[in-house]
Scaffold this active site. Structure first.
Site, PDB file in Angstrom:
ATOM      1  N   LYS A   4     -19.620 -31.914   9.010  1.00 46.57           N
ATOM      2  CA  LYS A   4     -20.904 -31.745   8.317  1.00 46.57           C
ATOM      3  C   LYS A   4     -21.128 -32.985   7.458  1.00 46.57           C
ATOM      4  O   LYS A   4     -20.594 -33.121   6.372  1.00 46.57           O
ATOM      5  CB  LYS A   4     -20.901 -30.493   7.436  1.00 46.57           C
ATOM      6  N   GLU A  47     -10.918 -35.993  -1.194  1.00 46.71           N
ATOM      7  CA  GLU A  47     -11.058 -37.380  -1.657  1.00 46.71           C
ATOM      8  C   GLU A  47     -12.276 -37.411  -2.565  1.00 46.71           C
ATOM      9  O   GLU A  47     -13.405 -37.243  -2.088  1.00 46.71           O
ATOM     10  CB  GLU A  47     -11.327 -38.324  -0.468  1.00 46.71           C
ATOM     11  N   CYS A  86     -16.088 -45.356  -4.063  1.00 48.19           N
ATOM     12  CA  CYS A  86     -15.361 -44.514  -5.011  1.00 48.19           C
ATOM     13  C   CYS A  86     -14.197 -45.252  -5.655  1.00 48.19           C
ATOM     14  O   CYS A  86     -13.797 -44.930  -6.757  1.00 48.19           O
ATOM     15  CB  CYS A  86     -14.883 -43.260  -4.293  1.00 48.19           C
ATOM     16  N   GLU A 101     -18.343 -41.252 -13.564  1.00 46.23           N
ATOM     17  CA  GLU A 101     -18.629 -42.103 -12.403  1.00 46.23           C
ATOM     18  C   GLU A 101     -20.135 -42.352 -12.314  1.00 46.23           C
ATOM     19  O   GLU A 101     -20.927 -41.408 -12.274  1.00 46.23           O
ATOM     20  CB  GLU A 101     -18.139 -41.397 -11.149  1.00 46.23           C
TER      21      GLU A 101
HETATM   22  P1  NAD Z   1     -21.542 -34.767  -2.856  1.00 45.67           P
HETATM   23  O1  NAD Z   1     -20.311 -34.191  -3.408  1.00 45.67           O
HETATM   24  O2  NAD Z   1     -22.834 -34.384  -3.466  1.00 45.67           O
HETATM   25  O3  NAD Z   1     -21.709 -34.427  -1.294  1.00 45.67           O
HETATM   26  C1  NAD Z   1     -20.706 -34.715  -0.359  1.00 45.67           C
HETATM   27  C2  NAD Z   1     -20.856 -33.775   0.825  1.00 45.67           C
HETATM   28  O4  NAD Z   1     -20.640 -32.433   0.387  1.00 45.67           O
HETATM   29  C3  NAD Z   1     -22.234 -33.781   1.497  1.00 45.67           C
HETATM   30  O5  NAD Z   1     -22.046 -33.673   2.890  1.00 45.67           O
HETATM   31  C4  NAD Z   1     -22.880 -32.523   0.943  1.00 45.67           C
HETATM   32  O6  NAD Z   1     -23.856 -31.971   1.794  1.00 45.67           O
HETATM   33  C5  NAD Z   1     -21.693 -31.594   0.845  1.00 45.67           C
HETATM   34  N1  NAD Z   1     -21.834 -30.511  -0.133  1.00 45.67           N
HETATM   35  C6  NAD Z   1     -22.647 -30.451  -1.213  1.00 45.67           C
HETATM   36  N2  NAD Z   1     -22.440 -29.307  -1.879  1.00 45.67           N
HETATM   37  C7  NAD Z   1     -21.466 -28.633  -1.220  1.00 45.67           C
HETATM   38  C8  NAD Z   1     -20.784 -27.406  -1.452  1.00 45.67           C
HETATM   39  N3  NAD Z   1     -21.055 -26.627  -2.500  1.00 45.67           N
HETATM   40  N4  NAD Z   1     -19.817 -27.039  -0.588  1.00 45.67           N
HETATM   41  C9  NAD Z   1     -19.490 -27.817   0.456  1.00 45.67           C
HETATM   42  N5  NAD Z   1     -20.105 -28.990   0.725  1.00 45.67           N
HETATM   43  C10 NAD Z   1     -21.078 -29.396  -0.114  1.00 45.67           C
HETATM   44  O7  NAD Z   1     -21.302 -36.322  -2.899  1.00 45.67           O
HETATM   45  P2  NAD Z   1     -22.314 -37.451  -2.454  1.00 45.67           P
HETATM   46  O8  NAD Z   1     -23.393 -37.527  -3.482  1.00 45.67           O
HETATM   47  O9  NAD Z   1     -22.701 -37.255  -1.050  1.00 45.67           O
HETATM   48  O10 NAD Z   1     -21.343 -38.768  -2.559  1.00 45.67           O
HETATM   49  C11 NAD Z   1     -21.078 -39.456  -3.754  1.00 45.67           C
HETATM   50  C12 NAD Z   1     -19.784 -39.002  -4.373  1.00 45.67           C
HETATM   51  O11 NAD Z   1     -18.709 -39.009  -3.448  1.00 45.67           O
HETATM   52  C13 NAD Z   1     -19.334 -39.925  -5.477  1.00 45.67           C
HETATM   53  O12 NAD Z   1     -18.932 -39.151  -6.574  1.00 45.67           O
HETATM   54  C14 NAD Z   1     -18.132 -40.661  -4.881  1.00 45.67           C
HETATM   55  O13 NAD Z   1     -17.166 -41.119  -5.785  1.00 45.67           O
HETATM   56  C15 NAD Z   1     -17.566 -39.662  -3.983  1.00 45.67           C
HETATM   57  N6  NAD Z   1     -16.818 -40.335  -2.899  1.00 45.67           N
HETATM   58  C16 NAD Z   1     -15.459 -40.289  -2.898  1.00 45.67           C
HETATM   59  C17 NAD Z   1     -14.749 -40.931  -1.917  1.00 45.67           C
HETATM   60  C18 NAD Z   1     -13.252 -40.914  -1.868  1.00 45.67           C
HETATM   61  O14 NAD Z   1     -12.690 -41.243  -0.842  1.00 45.67           O
HETATM   62  N7  NAD Z   1     -12.564 -40.534  -2.909  1.00 45.67           N
HETATM   63  C19 NAD Z   1     -15.423 -41.611  -0.918  1.00 45.67           C
HETATM   64  C20 NAD Z   1     -16.795 -41.630  -0.946  1.00 45.67           C
HETATM   65  C21 NAD Z   1     -17.488 -40.981  -1.940  1.00 45.67           C
END
Ligand code: NAD
Length: 489
Positions: free
Chosen positions: A183, A259, A293, A392
């Site tokens: 997803k 992650e 990240c 962040e």
């Molecule tokens: P997000 O957490 O809003 O969304 C990530 C994914 O989770 C999306 O596919 C979203 O649709 C899904 N999602 C949202 N709510 C959910 C729920 N309640 N249950 C299950 N899935 C759900 O993050 P984002 O805005 O897409 O990405 C940015 C964030 O991701 C930043 O905080 C960044 O640091 C982090 N990030 C971390 C890494 C890592 O490897 N540590 C890598 C990339 C991004």
């Protein structure tokens, strides 16, 4: 054949490319705000079918035990992506706003090539380990330890490095023998949807083994975390969402791999070349507009040279103009969406409210009327207690913080809810390595070393996550362990 030829992407469920129950949604080029095209919008019934297909493929086919088939399929996916690499490059630049130069690495070619590591690891893996004969409790027993696939993997991914994150989950999960429901983030649906086409048309991956479900509905991610038919959820995204995924997964005690976010520190020791270190720190925070990240967003410098350090970082970042990611020289493209731009702007406003000043940047660039751009910004005059130093931001924003020696620098670096990454610069390499060893972080760079590589595990301490992606450790996240004891009479 061209990918996404009619400008509409489809779901991949049970081996078929299908439309979504909730219609379609637009995907936007963040550099121009133009609509690129449409993606299938899945509903809960689509997700239910995807999970059922993955379950059936795991339980009723030989996918999990046929290593030769899996290795071949993962290599076919790599080869299909390489065949379309120039098309994928343009699509990635448009869908993600990724600077062209980064598509030679982590935004595209790196993760495609890293599929080789997943296939090679599966091919050479010691699936069964013979522990030999022993007599526990006096009973002669031949013992072995077998590693086998966990089952159905729910993979939930964000938008910032979507190929890297989608493939760093798909590659090892498939090579290890799992079936997958992916997803992806709604902000970058096409990067995932091209995988649907390539898998369906260019690989022998059996129906149901990979299902890709694009949707604007975040609740479909929560469905994966909650569903008892899913054995493991592999999530990359924000810490807040990770917490929710972990809570949702608790009811079925499924394995959870996370992650999450970071607020990593770049430590400049007092013997370091200040000019080189602060320039590198400023440059790296501008890459992909700071949407990484593991980017080091806190620059921690000797107090006596604080003003000098701020000036060097500002000179570097002030000279990097955000602009068109399709141009070969662009380092800093747009952030992904208006929402993300406004979120970053909110943190810039907060920096001033907290008593900070901008040494460069501070808002939207005047010469970019369209697109979600933010100026590279250096925040000075704050300590590690400021919210902009603790939370962040996910934009091209660097906060410069003074330290009073190595112990204080380590204290500041570790004084964070996160622990994803870190950097140490110092002329005495042994001393710098000693400081690096004290950082509570999953990846550390000393004097410019590069930790990003297929065979290097990546992941976080503390609230940056659980488990490791990539490397053999990343492969083993997708395995169960079975101990078999056979009476040897
Ligand atoms: P997000 O957490 O809003 O969304 C990530 C994914 O989770 C999306 O596919 C979203 O649709 C899904 N999602 C949202 N709510 C959910 C729920 N309640 N249950 C299950 N899935 C759900 O993050 P984002 O805005 O897409 O990405 C940015 C964030 O991701 C930043 O905080 C960044 O640091 C982090 N990030 C971390 C890494 C890592 O490897 N540590 C890598 C990339 C991004």
């Amino acid at each position: 054949m061209a990918l996404l030829a009619d400008g509409v992407s489809r779901l991949l469920i049970d081996g078929k490319l299908t439309s979504g129950g909730a219609g379609r949604f637009a995907t936007i080029n963040p550099a121009t705000e133009e609509v690129l095209g449409e993606a299938a919008n899945a509903d809960a019934a689509d997700m239910d079918r995807a999970i059922a297909a993955a379950r059936r493929a795991f339980d009723e086919t030989d996918w999990s035990t046929n290593t030769e088939l899996r290795v071949r399929c993962v290599r076919q996916l790599r080869d299909a992506m390489l065949e379309h690499v120039e098309e994928l490059r343009e699509l990635t630049i448009a869908d993600v706003g990724a600077p062209r130069m980064l598509t030679a690495g982590a935004q595209l070619e790196g993760p495609i090539n890293d599929l080789s590591f997943a296939a090679d690891t599966a091919e050479n893996y010691e699936w069964t380990q013979d522990l030999g004969l022993a007599s526990p409790m006096g009973i002669p027993t031949r013992r072995s330890v077998v590693r086998e696939a966990v089952g159905v993997v729910g993979a939930i991914t964000p938008w910032n490095f979507p190929h890297q994150i989608n493939l760093a989950k798909l590659g090892p999960a498939l090579a290890a023998g799992n079936t997958v429901v992916l997803k992806p983030a709604p902000d970058t649906p096409w990067v995932a949807a091209v995988l649907s086409e390539l898998i369906a048309q260019n690989t022998d991956i059996p129906p149901g083994v990979v299902n890709i479900v694009t949707s604007t509905d975040h609740a479909l991610g929560a469905m994966l975390a909650k569903d008892p038919r899913v054995d493991l959820v592999s999530f990359t995204g924000s810490t807040a969402t990770g917490r929710s995924v972990m809570a949702d997964a608790a009811a079925t005690i499924k394995k959870v791999f996370l992650e999450l976010g970071g607020k990593s520190a770049f430590l400049v020791l007092d013997d370091a070349d200040l000019s080189a270190a602060c320039s590198v720190a400023g440059f790296s925070v501008c890459l992909h507009a700071g949407q990484g990240c593991a980017i080091t967003t806190r620059l921690v410098v000797p107090r006596a040279r604080y003003d000098e350090a701020v000036a060097i970082a500002a000179a570097t970042m002030g000279s990097i103009k955000p602009g068109d990611p399709s141009k070969p020289g662009t380092i800093c493209g747009p952030v992904i969406s208006a929402r993300q731009r406004d979120r970053v702007q909110g943190y810039l406003d907060l920096a001033i409210a907290e008593g900070g000043t901008f040494a460069c940047g501070g808002g939207r660039p005047a010469d970019q009327p369209a697109g979600f751009f933010i100026e590279p910004t250096v925040i000075a005059g704050l300590t590690n207690d400021a919210r902009v130093a603790r939370e962040e931001i996910f934009g091209p924003v660097l906060t410069v913080i003074p330290h009073d020696g190595d112990d204080d620098a380590v204290r500041i670096a570790n004084d964070s809810p996160y622990g994803l990454s870190g950097t140490v610069y110092g002329a005495d390499a042994e001393r710098a390595a000693g400081v690096a060893a004290r950082l509570r972080a999953g990846t550390v760079n000393v004097n410019g070393g590069v930790w990003y590589s297929a065979d290097m595990p990546f992941g976080g301490y503390k609230q940056s996550g659980n488990g490791r992606e990539m490397g053999v450790a990343g492969f083993e996240e997708y395995l169960e362990t079975k101990a078999i004891a056979t009476a040897a009479n």
